[in-house]
Motif scaffolding. Structure first.
Motif, short mmCIF file in Angstrom:
data_model
loop_
_atom_site.label_atom_id
_atom_site.label_comp_id
_atom_site.label_asym_id
_atom_site.label_seq_id
_atom_site.Cartn_x
_atom_site.Cartn_y
_atom_site.Cartn_z
N MET A 133 0.81 -1.22 0.00
CA MET A 133 0.00 0.00 0.00
C MET A 133 0.85 1.27 0.00
O MET A 133 0.60 2.21 0.73
N ARG A 134 1.91 1.30 -0.82
CA ARG A 134 2.73 2.50 -0.86
C ARG A 134 3.45 2.59 -2.20
O ARG A 134 3.50 1.62 -2.94
N CYS A 135 3.99 3.77 -2.52
CA CYS A 135 4.82 3.84 -3.73
C CYS A 135 6.23 4.28 -3.35
O CYS A 135 6.43 5.06 -2.43
N THR A 136 7.19 3.72 -4.07
CA THR A 136 8.61 3.96 -3.77
C THR A 136 9.29 4.37 -5.07
O THR A 136 9.08 3.76 -6.11
N TRP A 137 10.12 5.42 -4.98
CA TRP A 137 10.94 5.80 -6.13
C TRP A 137 12.17 4.93 -6.19
O TRP A 137 12.75 4.60 -5.15
N PHE A 138 12.58 4.58 -7.40
CA PHE A 138 13.83 3.82 -7.55
C PHE A 138 15.00 4.67 -7.08
O PHE A 138 15.03 5.87 -7.32
N SER A 139 15.96 4.06 -6.39
CA SER A 139 17.22 4.75 -6.10
C SER A 139 18.34 3.73 -6.25
O SER A 139 18.10 2.53 -6.16
N GLU A 140 19.54 4.23 -6.47
CA GLU A 140 20.69 3.34 -6.66
C GLU A 140 20.85 2.41 -5.46
O GLU A 140 21.29 1.27 -5.58
N ASP A 141 20.48 2.92 -4.27
CA ASP A 141 20.59 2.11 -3.04
C ASP A 141 19.80 0.81 -3.16
O ASP A 141 20.22 -0.23 -2.66
N LEU A 142 18.63 0.90 -3.79
CA LEU A 142 17.80 -0.30 -3.92
C LEU A 142 18.54 -1.37 -4.70
O LEU A 142 18.49 -2.54 -4.36
N ASP A 143 19.24 -0.93 -5.75
CA ASP A 143 20.03 -1.88 -6.54
C ASP A 143 21.13 -2.49 -5.68
O ASP A 143 21.36 -3.69 -5.70
N ARG A 144 21.81 -1.61 -4.92
CA ARG A 144 22.90 -2.10 -4.07
C ARG A 144 22.36 -3.09 -3.04
O ARG A 144 22.96 -4.13 -2.79
N ASN A 145 21.23 -2.76 -2.43
CA ASN A 145 20.61 -3.66 -1.45
C ASN A 145 20.32 -5.00 -2.05
O ASN A 145 20.54 -6.04 -1.46
N ARG A 146 19.77 -4.96 -3.27
CA ARG A 146 19.39 -6.20 -3.93
C ARG A 146 20.61 -7.05 -4.21
O ARG A 146 20.60 -8.26 -4.04
N GLU A 147 21.68 -6.35 -4.62
CA GLU A 147 22.93 -7.02 -4.94
C GLU A 147 23.47 -7.68 -3.66
O GLU A 147 23.84 -8.84 -3.65
N ALA A 148 23.45 -6.92 -2.56
CA ALA A 148 23.95 -7.42 -1.28
C ALA A 148 23.12 -8.62 -0.83
O ALA A 148 23.65 -9.59 -0.30
N GLN A 149 21.81 -8.53 -1.06
CA GLN A 149 20.95 -9.65 -0.67
C GLN A 149 21.27 -10.90 -1.48
O GLN A 149 21.30 -11.99 -0.94
N ARG A 150 21.49 -10.68 -2.78
CA ARG A 150 21.82 -11.83 -3.63
C ARG A 150 23.13 -12.48 -3.19
O ARG A 150 23.25 -13.69 -3.14
N GLU A 151 24.11 -11.62 -2.83
CA GLU A 151 25.39 -12.15 -2.38
C GLU A 151 25.23 -12.94 -1.10
O GLU A 151 25.78 -14.01 -0.94
N MET A 152 24.44 -12.38 -0.16
CA MET A 152 24.26 -13.08 1.10
C MET A 152 23.52 -14.40 0.89
O MET A 152 23.82 -15.41 1.52
N ASP A 153 22.58 -14.39 -0.04
CA ASP A 153 21.84 -15.62 -0.31
C ASP A 153 22.79 -16.71 -0.82
O ASP A 153 22.72 -17.86 -0.40
N THR A 154 23.71 -16.31 -1.72
CA THR A 154 24.70 -17.26 -2.22
C THR A 154 25.56 -17.77 -1.07
O THR A 154 25.85 -18.96 -0.97
N GLU A 155 25.94 -16.85 -0.18
CA GLU A 155 26.76 -17.22 0.98
C GLU A 155 26.02 -18.19 1.89
O GLU A 155 26.62 -19.10 2.46
N LEU A 156 24.70 -17.95 2.07
CA LEU A 156 23.91 -18.83 2.94
C LEU A 156 23.88 -20.25 2.38
O LEU A 156 23.97 -21.23 3.11
N ARG A 157 23.73 -20.34 1.05
CA ARG A 157 23.69 -21.67 0.42
C ARG A 157 25.01 -22.39 0.65
O ARG A 157 25.05 -23.58 0.93
N ARG A 158 26.11 -21.61 0.54
CA ARG A 158 27.42 -22.19 0.77
C ARG A 158 27.57 -22.59 2.24
O ARG A 158 28.12 -23.64 2.57
#
Length: 413
Positions: A133-158
């Motif tokens: 129920m909200r709207c969010t503007w894209f920011s570079e931080d969102l990309d960085r967060n997503r990247e960090a999340q993907r990296e952590m997910d890979t680390e968790l699998r390892r």
């Protein structure tokens, strides 16, 4: 199509509870809902913006012009407000809601339409994560967060493959005798470089990616294996919302009980109210199967969210865990104490056990015991520890109990 220096803005809109409406009421009603939402969007967009349906329950709105972004944000806020009100579908009223992501190009930055779509998509997921129920503007931080999340997910699998997770156990004591009667299993992650990562950091990432299911199954199996030797002690394990939404979960739990030979009646799954509020239909179905095994269900973190006393009646729990914040506040604040007392009274009337969490002082221990809690958990008694330390505490207690001391001697009920 547009003048080179003109701003373009793109909104991506995803309906929040379309899937539930579809599952609940069927496709005919679902189609009516989509049509009605499309109508609302077209009406709010008017002449100045163009609205598209991308498929399923996703829509896009594009806008061009000098202040396209500002106007589009205004339109989106109107859409959210309008979709927050119930829609009339036949005889039914349905509230659907929307999560929106926004991105823009100034026409000179060379952003193509596919990059704008991707950015709006990332922003839309951020809206969903932040509570819909909200709207969010894209920011570079969102990309960085997503990247960090993907990296952590890979680390968790390892980490799971390399056995970097451990289970620790925090004992719960009987409020009267103060003997250990249960343990709560808590997951710990020590990375290969020796750094510890807290569950509050990695569990949300695992929930987001779905990897929580694999971690959760590992934790349950490990805990059941460790606790098998602790005769007569209850084992409680936390279950996340994503696990409870997973239709495979009861099957996996059944397998673990079978493989380890752990008695179902000594196992207690701790869930938070969020699990039940998010997707009550699947949660209920899964809990019914789990209860069928003879496993107990306990409601964790009570007193922090929206769980009310009515909620306790609707879902049956074997146990209520009062959140640490409620225990702390009850020491100083009349309102919190009243809430704690009434919760305990209702829990008792519904045959639930009550545990106080986070007890750190003797005053708190005395207060919660007087209030009617039957189990206490907290640093005053024990911190979380590895399995072999639990073994030591239990064998020490067993040795002590052969010489009944008047202070802790309990007549056999």
């Amino acid at each position: 199509h547009h003048v080179a220096d003109e701003e373009i803005a793109l909104a991506l809109i995803d309906l929040d509870s379309f899937k539930q409406v579809n599952d609940h009421y069927g496709h005919v009603i679902g189609d009516q809902l989509i049509r009605q939402c499309a109508e609302i969007m077209r009406e709010i967009c008017g002449e100045e913006a163009r609205c598209y349906r991308l498929g399923g329950d996703e829509f896009a709105i594009t806008m061009m012009g000098p202040v396209a972004g500002n106007i589009l944000e205004g339109i989106c806020r109107k859409i959210i407000e309008r979709l927050g009100k119930p829609l009339q579908l036949g005889k039914r009223e349905v509230v659907v809601g929307a999560s929106i992501g926004l991105s823009r190009s100034n026409g000179r930055d060379g952003l193509g339409s596919s990059e704008l779509l991707r950015r709006s998509d990332v922003a839309m997921y951020a809206s969903k994560r932040a509570g819909k129920m909200r709207c969010t503007w894209f920011s570079e931080d969102l990309d960085r967060n997503r990247e960090a999340q993907r990296e952590m997910d890979t680390e968790l699998r390892r980490a799971l493959a390399n056995e970097e997770f451990q289970m620790h156990y925090q004992p719960l004591v009987d409020a009267e005798s103060r003997e250990i009667v249960a343990v709560e299993a808590l997951i710990r992650w020590t990375r290969a470089d020796g750094q510890q990562v807290g569950p509050h950091i990695f569990i949300p990432v695992a929930e987001e990616s779905g990897f929580i299911n694999a971690i959760g199954v590992w934790a349950l199996r490990r805990a059941c294996t460790d606790a098998l030797a602790w005769d007569g002690i209850m084992l409680s394990v936390n279950i996340s919302a994503a696990q409870l939404r997973n239709p495979e979960f009861p099957i996996q739990l059944g397998h673990i009980l079978e493989e380890t030979g752990f008695p179902a009646e000594r196992l207690e799954l701790e869930i938070t109210e969020t699990c039940l509020v998010l997707d009550p239909v699947v949660a209920e179905r899964n809990l019914a199967v789990i209860r069928g095994f003879g496993v107990n269900i306990s409601l964790d973190d009570f007193g922090t969210g929206y769980a009310s006393i009515g909620f306790l009646r609707q879902f049956r729990f074997e146990k209520l865990k009062l959140d640490r914040s409620l225990v702390v506040d009850a020491g100083s604040d009349e309102g919190s104490r009243a809430m704690m007392l009434s919760s305990i009274t209702v829990a008792r009337a519904l045959n639930m056990g009550v545990t106080a969490e986070g007890v750190e002082t003797e005053e708190q221990a005395t207060m919660v015991r007087a209030a009617g809690c039957d189990q206490i958990q907290g640093w005053l008694f024990y911190k979380a520890m590895p399995a072999d330390q639990i073994d030591q505490h239990l064998s020490r207690a067993a040795a002590a109990s052969e010489w009944p001391q008047p202070a802790i001697y309990k007549g056999v009920a």
